[in-house]
Scaffold this active site. Structure first.
Site, PDB file in Angstrom:
ATOM      1  CG  ASP A   1      18.191 -21.464 -29.076  1.00  0.00           C
ATOM      2  OD1 ASP A   1      17.520 -22.117 -28.320  1.00  0.00           O
ATOM      3  OD2 ASP A   1      18.843 -21.723 -30.283  1.00  0.00           O
TER       4      ASP A   1
ATOM      5  NE  ARG B   1      20.909 -26.007 -26.426  1.00  0.00           N
ATOM      6  CZ  ARG B   1      21.105 -25.170 -27.711  1.00  0.00           C
ATOM      7  NH1 ARG B   1      22.517 -25.337 -28.011  1.00  0.00           N
ATOM      8  NH2 ARG B   1      20.557 -24.105 -28.146  1.00  0.00           N
TER       9      ARG B   1
ATOM     10  CG  HIS C   1      11.485 -22.502 -21.179  1.00  0.00           C
ATOM     11  ND1 HIS C   1      12.268 -22.144 -22.095  1.00  0.00           N
ATOM     12  CD2 HIS C   1      11.017 -23.600 -21.307  1.00  0.00           C
ATOM     13  CE1 HIS C   1      12.131 -23.214 -22.986  1.00  0.00           C
ATOM     14  NE2 HIS C   1      11.416 -24.176 -22.560  1.00  0.00           N
TER      15      HIS C   1
ATOM     16  CG  LEU D   1      12.003  -0.878 -25.447  1.00  0.00           C
ATOM     17  CD1 LEU D   1      13.452  -0.825 -25.011  1.00  0.00           C
ATOM     18  CD2 LEU D   1      11.189  -1.993 -24.958  1.00  0.00           C
TER      19      LEU D   1
ATOM     20  NE  ARG E   1      19.602 -19.669 -32.633  1.00  0.00           N
ATOM     21  CZ  ARG E   1      18.567 -20.286 -33.498  1.00  0.00           C
ATOM     22  NH1 ARG E   1      18.578 -20.146 -34.711  1.00  0.00           N
ATOM     23  NH2 ARG E   1      17.976 -21.257 -33.088  1.00  0.00           N
TER      24      ARG E   1
ATOM     25  CB  SER F   1      15.334 -20.575 -36.184  1.00  0.00           C
ATOM     26  OG  SER F   1      16.370 -21.394 -35.942  1.00  0.00           O
TER      27      SER F   1
ATOM     28  CD  GLU G   1      26.475  -5.241 -39.453  1.00  0.00           C
ATOM     29  OE1 GLU G   1      27.252  -6.577 -39.303  1.00  0.00           O
ATOM     30  OE2 GLU G   1      26.433  -4.808 -40.337  1.00  0.00           O
TER      31      GLU G   1
END
Ligand code: FPP
Length: 241
Positions: free
Chosen positions: A20, A24, A37, A131, A184, A192, A203
């Site tokens: 996130d 901003r 982005h 992965l 986050r 969300s 956690e």
């Protein structure tokens, strides 16, 4: 670094990230949101490489939620372009580095060309084991639980046979363990609609840092924080037992 405090001592098997703050980050620099982005995409590459290096086995990223369609059309179109370019430019590299791509969400609303890229990428990388990268794209946690229930009903399962395992097996994440750590960025303190079933005992790590600035050192900080926590899964501490 003090051996006692090595963040890589107890690396979570599965990390999930709500990336996130791109918008901003861009606004704070007087740039258009899409520049945020693009910077976020560059950072994703950094974090992916770090996860491979640190031995993380599963990484789940929230790339586009079912609610993100409500953003201005120009931003949605720009994001789709970024996703397509990412596949074009990075898929070969991901494949060569042993990354297996999986998709969480619905492919129905996605433009046919991008849908094909996603399906082809999943097929190409399906045997890679270094992965597992789960990309939550057109994803919603409640929709995922509904999807699981629908599948179970379709299979005519008896109510008494419905248990957590069965619900798990019909989620988009079937086959991935639950996340150990959810990160986050950008200071928002909400889930969300992200992995609301799977993260029940995870956690959580919240940081004010915007996603494009959440680099390898920030990830290490999160891992150090995780390492210091004691996971009890609803039980008492082993010292009190
Ligand atoms: C949140 O920032 C970010 C998104 C909605 C998109 C996430 C996409 C990327 C990081 C691109 C890389 C991903 C892939 C799979 C190529 P925001 O726009 O909500 O930021 P804001 O809250 O500051 O407005």
């Amino acid at each position: 670094m003090d051996a006692e405090k090595n963040p890589l001592d107890r690396v979570p098997q599965h990390i999930a990230i709500i990336m996130d703050g791109n918008g901003r980050w861009a606004q704070s620099k007087g740039l258009p949101r899409l520049a945020g982005h693009r910077a976020g995409t560059e950072n994703l590459k950094t974090i992916l490489e770090a996860c491979v290096e640190f031995g993380v086995k599963y990484l789940t990223i929230y790339a586009f939620s079912t609610e993100n369609w409500e953003r201005p059309e120009s931003e949605v179109k720009g994001l789709m372009r970024i996703f397509r370019t990412m596949f074009d430019r990075e898929l070969k590299n991901l494949h060569e580095n042993g990354v297996q791509l999986r998709h969480l969400g619905k492919l129905d609303r996605i433009d046919a060309a991008l849908r094909k890229q996603v399906i082809d990428a999943i097929e190409l990388t399906k045997n890679n084991q270094r992965l597992i990268l789960n990309v939550a794209f057109n994803y919603g946690g409640r929709a995922e639980i509904i999807h699981s229930i629908q599948q179970i009903i379709r299979n005519e399962v008896e109510p008494e046979e419905v248990d957590e395992n069965l619900v798990d097996q019909h989620l988009y994440t079937a086959g991935s363990p639950d996340p150990d750590l959810v990160i986050r960025t950008s200071g928002e303190l909400r889930t969300s609609n992200f992995l609301i079933w799977q993260a029940a005992y995870a956690e959580w790590y919240f940081t004010p840092t915007y996603w494009p600035d959440f680099g390898k050192e920030e990830l290490k900080k999160a891992l150090l924080d995780y390492r210091e926590r004691e996971r009890r899964f609803g039980r008492v501490s082993s010292e009190d037992a």
